[in-house]
Design a protein around this motif. Sequence first.
Motif, mmCIF file in Angstrom:
data_model
loop_
_atom_site.group_PDB
_atom_site.id
_atom_site.type_symbol
_atom_site.label_atom_id
_atom_site.label_comp_id
_atom_site.label_asym_id
_atom_site.label_seq_id
_atom_site.Cartn_x
_atom_site.Cartn_y
_atom_site.Cartn_z
ATOM 1 N N GLU A 17 -36.550 -45.454 -109.636
ATOM 2 C CA GLU A 17 -36.289 -45.379 -111.309
ATOM 3 C C GLU A 17 -34.957 -46.123 -110.841
ATOM 4 N N PRO A 18 -34.778 -47.684 -111.117
ATOM 5 C CA PRO A 18 -33.624 -48.227 -110.823
ATOM 6 C C PRO A 18 -32.608 -47.666 -111.392
ATOM 7 N N GLU A 19 -31.415 -47.565 -110.556
ATOM 8 C CA GLU A 19 -30.173 -47.148 -110.885
ATOM 9 C C GLU A 19 -30.006 -45.527 -111.611
ATOM 10 N N ARG A 20 -31.311 -44.988 -111.294
ATOM 11 C CA ARG A 20 -31.435 -43.306 -111.506
ATOM 12 C C ARG A 20 -31.896 -42.513 -110.232
ATOM 13 N N ARG A 21 -33.010 -42.688 -109.787
ATOM 14 C CA ARG A 21 -33.707 -41.931 -108.819
ATOM 15 C C ARG A 21 -34.353 -42.968 -107.519
ATOM 16 N N LEU A 22 -34.074 -42.298 -106.611
ATOM 17 C CA LEU A 22 -34.985 -43.066 -105.451
ATOM 18 C C LEU A 22 -35.254 -41.900 -104.365
ATOM 19 N N SER A 23 -36.722 -42.085 -103.989
ATOM 20 C CA SER A 23 -36.908 -40.885 -103.137
ATOM 21 C C SER A 23 -38.049 -41.500 -102.190
ATOM 22 N N TYR A 24 -37.872 -40.985 -100.728
ATOM 23 C CA TYR A 24 -38.825 -41.588 -99.940
ATOM 24 C C TYR A 24 -39.206 -40.415 -98.698
ATOM 25 N N THR A 25 -40.242 -40.543 -98.096
ATOM 26 C CA THR A 25 -40.537 -39.435 -96.931
ATOM 27 C C THR A 25 -39.441 -39.938 -95.937
ATOM 28 N N TRP A 26 -39.237 -38.680 -95.106
ATOM 29 C CA TRP A 26 -38.234 -38.899 -93.898
ATOM 30 C C TRP A 26 -38.975 -37.950 -92.668
ATOM 31 N N ASP A 27 -39.667 -38.716 -91.994
ATOM 32 C CA ASP A 27 -40.576 -38.188 -90.941
ATOM 33 C C ASP A 27 -39.956 -38.208 -89.595
ATOM 34 N N PHE A 28 -40.058 -37.526 -88.704
ATOM 35 C CA PHE A 28 -39.523 -37.730 -87.330
ATOM 36 C C PHE A 28 -40.555 -37.048 -86.333
ATOM 37 N N THR A 29 -40.964 -37.805 -85.658
ATOM 38 C CA THR A 29 -41.919 -37.088 -84.581
ATOM 39 C C THR A 29 -41.571 -36.966 -83.320
ATOM 40 N N HIS A 30 -41.320 -35.804 -82.819
ATOM 41 C CA HIS A 30 -40.767 -35.429 -81.410
ATOM 42 C C HIS A 30 -41.949 -35.417 -80.563
ATOM 43 N N GLU A 31 -41.601 -35.204 -79.205
ATOM 44 C CA GLU A 31 -42.549 -35.089 -78.042
ATOM 45 C C GLU A 31 -42.865 -33.710 -78.224
ATOM 46 N N ASP A 32 -41.975 -32.630 -78.574
ATOM 47 C CA ASP A 32 -42.404 -31.270 -78.968
ATOM 48 C C ASP A 32 -42.667 -31.166 -80.252
ATOM 49 N N PRO A 33 -44.068 -31.049 -80.433
ATOM 50 C CA PRO A 33 -44.336 -30.593 -82.144
ATOM 51 C C PRO A 33 -43.203 -29.652 -82.997
ATOM 52 N N ALA A 34 -42.782 -28.607 -82.283
ATOM 53 C CA ALA A 34 -42.085 -27.750 -82.768
ATOM 54 C C ALA A 34 -40.844 -28.410 -83.324
ATOM 55 N N PHE A 35 -40.498 -29.551 -82.925
ATOM 56 C CA PHE A 35 -39.236 -30.386 -83.485
ATOM 57 C C PHE A 35 -39.810 -31.412 -84.358
ATOM 58 N N ASP A 36 -41.053 -31.595 -84.890
ATOM 59 C CA ASP A 36 -41.222 -32.521 -85.778
ATOM 60 C C ASP A 36 -40.675 -32.401 -87.146
#
Length: 143
Positions: free
Chosen positions: A69-88
């Motif tokens: 939503e220009p000049e109002r809101r921006l949203s995106y996923t922020w995903d990190f995959t780790h070698e240990d799934p507990a830290f994903d």
Amino acid sequence: MNDAPPASRSVVVERDFPWPPEKLWRALTQPHLIEAWLMKNDFAPVVGHRFNLRGDWGGVLDCEVRLVEPERRLSYTWDFTHEDPAFDLRSVVTFTLEPTAAGTRLQVEQVGFRPQQKQAFGGARAGWARFLDKLDEVLSTED
């Protein structure tokens, strides 16, 4: 917009900036400016666009634009995959810009930390404060 799984925690950081929303929007959506305050990237402000954020620490975040939503809101996923799934980490970051008499209030919310992800949660709280300090520096020099 809250796409976090149940029982998740969120980090919310707010900062007032002495610039209009359009100036902050440029810093949130132009790849060279994002790199200057956040991370290297191949971002495009298009819903559905998949991109990466590449940290100096060698990590790569897999992201997808969810809301623009220009000049109002921006949203995106922020995903990190780790070698240990507990830290994903599967999270969503949302930037909300609100005009103020003195400029713009920026709220950053990162949702999706599982209760056992204390280190990631603490890192995000400290990290967003540092990122916003860098954003302030970039905005101070950007025309």
